[in-house]
Design an enzyme around this catalytic site. Structure first.
Site, PDB file in Angstrom:
ATOM      1  N   SER A  16       0.802  -1.244   0.000  1.00  0.00           N
ATOM      2  CA  SER A  16       0.000   0.000   0.000  1.00  0.00           C
ATOM      3  C   SER A  16       0.824   1.280   0.000  1.00  0.00           C
ATOM      4  O   SER A  16       0.404   2.289   0.558  1.00  0.00           O
ATOM      5  CB  SER A  16      -0.963   0.047   1.196  1.00  0.00           C
ATOM      6  OG  SER A  16      -1.759  -1.086   1.217  1.00  0.00           O
ATOM      7  N   LEU A  17       2.004   1.248  -0.599  1.00  0.00           N
ATOM      8  CA  LEU A  17       2.779   2.491  -0.687  1.00  0.00           C
ATOM      9  C   LEU A  17       2.392   3.295  -1.931  1.00  0.00           C
ATOM     10  O   LEU A  17       2.822   4.430  -2.094  1.00  0.00           O
ATOM     11  CB  LEU A  17       4.288   2.186  -0.741  1.00  0.00           C
ATOM     12  CG  LEU A  17       4.924   1.698   0.553  1.00  0.00           C
ATOM     13  CD1 LEU A  17       6.423   1.478   0.342  1.00  0.00           C
ATOM     14  CD2 LEU A  17       4.705   2.697   1.682  1.00  0.00           C
ATOM     15  N   LYS A  19       2.446   1.904  -5.405  1.00  0.00           N
ATOM     16  CA  LYS A  19       3.270   1.588  -6.586  1.00  0.00           C
ATOM     17  C   LYS A  19       2.536   1.969  -7.870  1.00  0.00           C
ATOM     18  O   LYS A  19       3.140   2.468  -8.812  1.00  0.00           O
ATOM     19  CB  LYS A  19       3.553   0.078  -6.651  1.00  0.00           C
ATOM     20  CG  LYS A  19       4.704  -0.375  -5.804  1.00  0.00           C
ATOM     21  CD  LYS A  19       5.192  -1.738  -6.232  1.00  0.00           C
ATOM     22  CE  LYS A  19       4.164  -2.824  -6.142  1.00  0.00           C
ATOM     23  NZ  LYS A  19       3.765  -3.233  -4.811  1.00  0.00           N
ATOM     24  N   TYR A  56     -14.370  -6.712  -0.949  1.00  0.00           N
ATOM     25  CA  TYR A  56     -13.721  -6.575   0.363  1.00  0.00           C
ATOM     26  C   TYR A  56     -12.270  -7.069   0.302  1.00  0.00           C
ATOM     27  O   TYR A  56     -11.421  -6.646   1.063  1.00  0.00           O
ATOM     28  CB  TYR A  56     -14.461  -7.375   1.444  1.00  0.00           C
ATOM     29  CG  TYR A  56     -15.753  -6.734   1.861  1.00  0.00           C
ATOM     30  CD1 TYR A  56     -15.769  -5.521   2.542  1.00  0.00           C
ATOM     31  CD2 TYR A  56     -16.978  -7.338   1.578  1.00  0.00           C
ATOM     32  CE1 TYR A  56     -16.958  -4.916   2.910  1.00  0.00           C
ATOM     33  CE2 TYR A  56     -18.175  -6.740   1.944  1.00  0.00           C
ATOM     34  CZ  TYR A  56     -18.157  -5.538   2.607  1.00  0.00           C
ATOM     35  OH  TYR A  56     -19.335  -4.934   2.975  1.00  0.00           O
ATOM     36  N   GLU A 152       5.434 -15.559  -2.910  1.00  0.00           N
ATOM     37  CA  GLU A 152       4.717 -15.673  -4.182  1.00  0.00           C
ATOM     38  C   GLU A 152       5.250 -14.731  -5.269  1.00  0.00           C
ATOM     39  O   GLU A 152       4.957 -14.908  -6.447  1.00  0.00           O
ATOM     40  CB  GLU A 152       3.213 -15.475  -3.977  1.00  0.00           C
ATOM     41  CG  GLU A 152       2.867 -14.237  -3.204  1.00  0.00           C
ATOM     42  CD  GLU A 152       1.382 -14.156  -2.861  1.00  0.00           C
ATOM     43  OE1 GLU A 152       0.718 -15.202  -2.854  1.00  0.00           O
ATOM     44  OE2 GLU A 152       0.914 -13.031  -2.617  1.00  0.00           O
ATOM     45  N   LYS A 189      14.193   6.886   9.412  1.00  0.00           N
ATOM     46  CA  LYS A 189      15.026   5.676   9.496  1.00  0.00           C
ATOM     47  C   LYS A 189      15.201   5.020   8.114  1.00  0.00           C
ATOM     48  O   LYS A 189      14.229   4.788   7.393  1.00  0.00           O
ATOM     49  CB  LYS A 189      14.384   4.657  10.462  1.00  0.00           C
ATOM     50  CG  LYS A 189      14.106   5.194  11.856  1.00  0.00           C
ATOM     51  CD  LYS A 189      15.317   5.801  12.537  1.00  0.00           C
ATOM     52  CE  LYS A 189      16.265   4.803  13.131  1.00  0.00           C
ATOM     53  NZ  LYS A 189      17.386   5.497  13.842  1.00  0.00           N
ATOM     54  N   PRO A 192      14.896  -0.082   7.247  1.00  0.00           N
ATOM     55  CA  PRO A 192      13.985  -0.989   6.517  1.00  0.00           C
ATOM     56  C   PRO A 192      14.266  -0.987   5.013  1.00  0.00           C
ATOM     57  O   PRO A 192      14.178  -2.035   4.363  1.00  0.00           O
ATOM     58  CB  PRO A 192      12.592  -0.405   6.811  1.00  0.00           C
ATOM     59  CG  PRO A 192      12.751   0.394   8.062  1.00  0.00           C
ATOM     60  CD  PRO A 192      14.161   0.911   8.063  1.00  0.00           C
ATOM     61  N   CYS A 383     -25.542   0.408 -13.745  1.00  0.00           N
ATOM     62  CA  CYS A 383     -25.663  -1.046 -13.791  1.00  0.00           C
ATOM     63  C   CYS A 383     -26.778  -1.520 -12.857  1.00  0.00           C
ATOM     64  O   CYS A 383     -27.941  -1.300 -13.169  1.00  0.00           O
ATOM     65  CB  CYS A 383     -24.317  -1.697 -13.516  1.00  0.00           C
ATOM     66  SG  CYS A 383     -24.187  -3.305 -14.315  1.00  0.00           S
ATOM     67  N   GLU A 407     -32.514 -11.859 -10.675  1.00  0.00           N
ATOM     68  CA  GLU A 407     -31.322 -12.066  -9.841  1.00  0.00           C
ATOM     69  C   GLU A 407     -31.735 -12.180  -8.370  1.00  0.00           C
ATOM     70  O   GLU A 407     -31.166 -12.962  -7.622  1.00  0.00           O
ATOM     71  CB  GLU A 407     -30.347 -10.888 -10.023  1.00  0.00           C
ATOM     72  CG  GLU A 407     -29.095 -11.005  -9.164  1.00  0.00           C
ATOM     73  CD  GLU A 407     -28.088  -9.874  -9.395  1.00  0.00           C
ATOM     74  OE1 GLU A 407     -28.376  -8.921 -10.141  1.00  0.00           O
ATOM     75  OE2 GLU A 407     -26.996  -9.953  -8.800  1.00  0.00           O
ATOM     76  N   HIS A 509     -20.922   0.932 -17.494  1.00  0.00           N
ATOM     77  CA  HIS A 509     -20.146   1.620 -16.442  1.00  0.00           C
ATOM     78  C   HIS A 509     -19.388   2.804 -17.038  1.00  0.00           C
ATOM     79  O   HIS A 509     -18.244   2.639 -17.481  1.00  0.00           O
ATOM     80  CB  HIS A 509     -19.132   0.657 -15.814  1.00  0.00           C
ATOM     81  CG  HIS A 509     -19.747  -0.436 -15.021  1.00  0.00           C
ATOM     82  ND1 HIS A 509     -19.854  -0.393 -13.655  1.00  0.00           N
ATOM     83  CD2 HIS A 509     -20.321  -1.605 -15.415  1.00  0.00           C
ATOM     84  CE1 HIS A 509     -20.461  -1.498 -13.227  1.00  0.00           C
ATOM     85  NE2 HIS A 509     -20.749  -2.250 -14.281  1.00  0.00           N
ATOM     86  N   GLU A 511     -17.997   5.140 -15.565  1.00  0.00           N
ATOM     87  CA  GLU A 511     -16.852   5.535 -14.723  1.00  0.00           C
ATOM     88  C   GLU A 511     -15.519   4.972 -15.230  1.00  0.00           C
ATOM     89  O   GLU A 511     -14.474   5.558 -15.026  1.00  0.00           O
ATOM     90  CB  GLU A 511     -17.093   5.120 -13.262  1.00  0.00           C
ATOM     91  CG  GLU A 511     -17.102   3.628 -12.944  1.00  0.00           C
ATOM     92  CD  GLU A 511     -18.442   2.940 -13.162  1.00  0.00           C
ATOM     93  OE1 GLU A 511     -19.282   3.489 -13.917  1.00  0.00           O
ATOM     94  OE2 GLU A 511     -18.657   1.844 -12.594  1.00  0.00           O
TER      95      GLU A 511
END
Ligand code: GLN
Length: 538
Positions: A16-17, A19, A56, A152, A189, A192, A383, A407, A509, A511
């Site tokens: 979560s930096l 990229k 999620y 992985e 620092k 790391p 949608c 549905e 969609h 968006e």
């Protein structure tokens, strides 16, 4: 054309930096210098694609023109570069293994033992080079998902090592890392980062550039230390401070000279200055809006903003276009009574009912549609949101009490939304929806045609259910117009209410296609209508 250059973006210390944003910003800067660039994401998970993943788990599933269900970073790539991506821009471990195993079943390995090295790594290298081999791009940026040191990610790192060995100076490795600040001692620092670079080195990869995420400026001393211990040139230690908006990152990276360091490493000429004029105009409109509107976003994943990533970004583009800040009010469609939903929406300048699957929170969505329709509040249904608009109209205007989508209710007496015919025989879940871009013809004189300023459009889809044409005459007579229809299949793609200031439901969609340079007309029109509504009630 000269040989394609390859840039690899790896991540260290934590996930979560950003990229994807760094890759997209670097690509933007190179594009602004006149280079043709594309970005690819390699995802180390075993799913074939994120299409079957719960939001999620992985946020929004982004869909490309060619119907690939992809990682949401591809959305950033398109929004930044204003250039479509395709299936080739997103590769997962699942897809790599699937093709290797298929080849094995066909006997293509001629009796050899199939192994991670060389077969999996060969397949990865093949996928990385595919975009370069099209001849369309001078530079291909490949973002490696995950963090260096993950088990992985190992085959990907090994493939990059081999490619660099094969291609030499045509490659550059950018390592994105975190420089944490220890408040107790007031220090930044570097350890790391030293460790994550060491891990890369153990795999045979030497980064050429370090992009260092930090909350505070990196002093010259820190940069020197990082350069010395990580074996990079000092000017290749680039700081990346937290930005107010992701759209500011290309400018921050330009000020830090990221593109120049990378071009130098690749042996490419600078070709003058990066032309970010349009981009900066957009940024200043974004930073200094003259007005504000508040729009309700009704969905069932509202606690997870990434699930609606492209919608949020499309509002940012459309807001800037209207020189207006769009404040989103996130409204959970589940467990709100009729009265509570009205209370939530009252006073808003617009209502958007989001895409989705299944019946959780669906009744709440219908309530939101009803309120927006009756109160003349600008409404956009996307949608499932469009399907909700049709169901609500059928129930409350046509009086078809149990109108529903099959549905949610497979035995509905009035299935105004029904499974598409070609979906009826399908049982596999992955990649089997109606996916990707389809043409749509707009009805003359409709609101949709007025918004798009043309009659033929092409938009991206991701659904199994569709407006049931058996109800088209009744719905149209009652005032819900089918204003956009697929010319080949007759499927209704847009509905609108003639007697409402601004009420549109779209099966596709919009968006996914909104970019900084080309904000989507439907979102621009929606925000404009919200502004108008606001001034009419005040
Ligand atoms: N669940 C609906 C369908 O499959 C809508 C899908 C969506 O909103 N993306 O048709």
């Amino acid at each position: 054309m000269a040989a394609t250059k390859y840039i690899f973006v790896t991540g260290g210390v934590t996930s979560s930096l950003g990229k994807g944003i760094i890759a997209a910003s670097l690509a933007k800067l190179l594009q602004a210098r006149g280079y043709s660039v594309t970005i690819q994401k390699l995802d180390p998970y075993i799913n074939i694609d994120p299409g079957t993943l719960n939001p999620y788990e992985h946020g929004e599933c982004y869909v490309t023109n060619d119907g690939a269900e992809t990682d949401l970073d591809l959305g950033h790539y398109e929004r930044f570069l204003n250039r479509p991506t395709s299936q080739a821009n997103n590769v997962t471990t699942g897809r790599i293994y699937q093709s290797v195993i298929e080849k094995e079943r066909k006997g293509e390995f001629l009796g050899k033992t199939v192994q991670v090295i060389p077969h999996i790594t060969d397949e990865i290298k093949h996928r990385i080079k595919l975009l370069g081999d099209t001849g369309e791009f001078e530079v291909v940026i490949t973002e490696i998902g995950g963090t260096v040191g993950d088990i992985e990610a190992l085959p990907y790192i090994e493939s990059v090592r081999q490619l660099i060995w094969e291609l030499g100076d045509d490659c550059c490795v950018v390592h994105l890392t975190l420089i944490p600040y220890l408040a107790t001692t007031g220090e930044l620092k570097t350890k790391p980062t030293q460790h994550s670079v060491k891990t890369l080195l153990e795999s045979g990869l030497q980064p050429d550039v370090l992009v260092c995420r930090s909350e505070h400026d990196l002093s010259d001393d820190i940069k020197r230390k990082l350069a010395q211990f990580c074996n990079v040139r000092k000017e290749a230690v680039v700081e990346s401070l937290d930005a107010k908006t992701i759209y500011a990152v290309p400018v921050l990276m330009q000020n830090e000279g990221l593109d120049q360091v990378v071009l130098k490493k690749l042996g490419l000429p600078l070709q003058g200055e990066s032309d970010l004029k349009n981009w900066k105009e957009f940024l200043s409109k974004l930073e200094y809006p003259k007005k504000e509107v508040e729009i309700g976003l009704i969905g069932k994943y509202v606690e997870l903003k990434d699930a609606y990533k492209s919608i949020v970004e499309a509002f940012i583009h459309a807001g800037a276009e209207n020189e207006c800040h769009v404040k989103l009010k996130w409204i959970h469609s589940e467990s709100l009574s009729e009265h509570e939903m009205s209370e939530q929406i009252k006073g808003l300048n617009g209502v958007l009912v989001a895409p989705g699957f299944g019946d959780r929170g669906f009744e709440g969505k219908l309530e939101a549609v009803r309120y927006a329709r009756e109160e003349g509040i600008p409404f956009l249904g996307i949608c499932l949101g469009m399907q909700a608009a049709v169901i609500e109209y059928a129930r409350n205007v046509l009086g078809l009490e149990n109108a529903h989508s099959t549905e949610m209710d497979s035995d509905s007496a009035h299935p105004v939304i029904d499974l598409m015919d070609d979906q009826k025989e399908i049982s596999n879940k992955g990649g089997t929806m109606r996916l990707g871009a389809y043409d749509c013809v707009l009805r003359e004189g409709s609101k949709a045609a007025e918004i798009y300023k043309r009659r033929e459009i092409n938009e991206r889809h991701r659904h199994r259910y569709e407006y049931n044409n058996a109800y088209k005459d009744q719905l149209t007579e009652a005032g819900l117009i089918a204003s956009g229809v697929n010319p080949d299949t007759g499927l209704v793609e847009i509905v609108e209410i003639e007697q409402h200031p601004w009420f549109l439901g779209v099966q596709f969609h919009p968006e996914y296609k909104s970019t900084v340079i080309n904000p989507h007309p439907l979102f621009v029109g929606f925000v404009k209508a919200a502004l108008l509504h606001k001034s009419s009630v005040n």
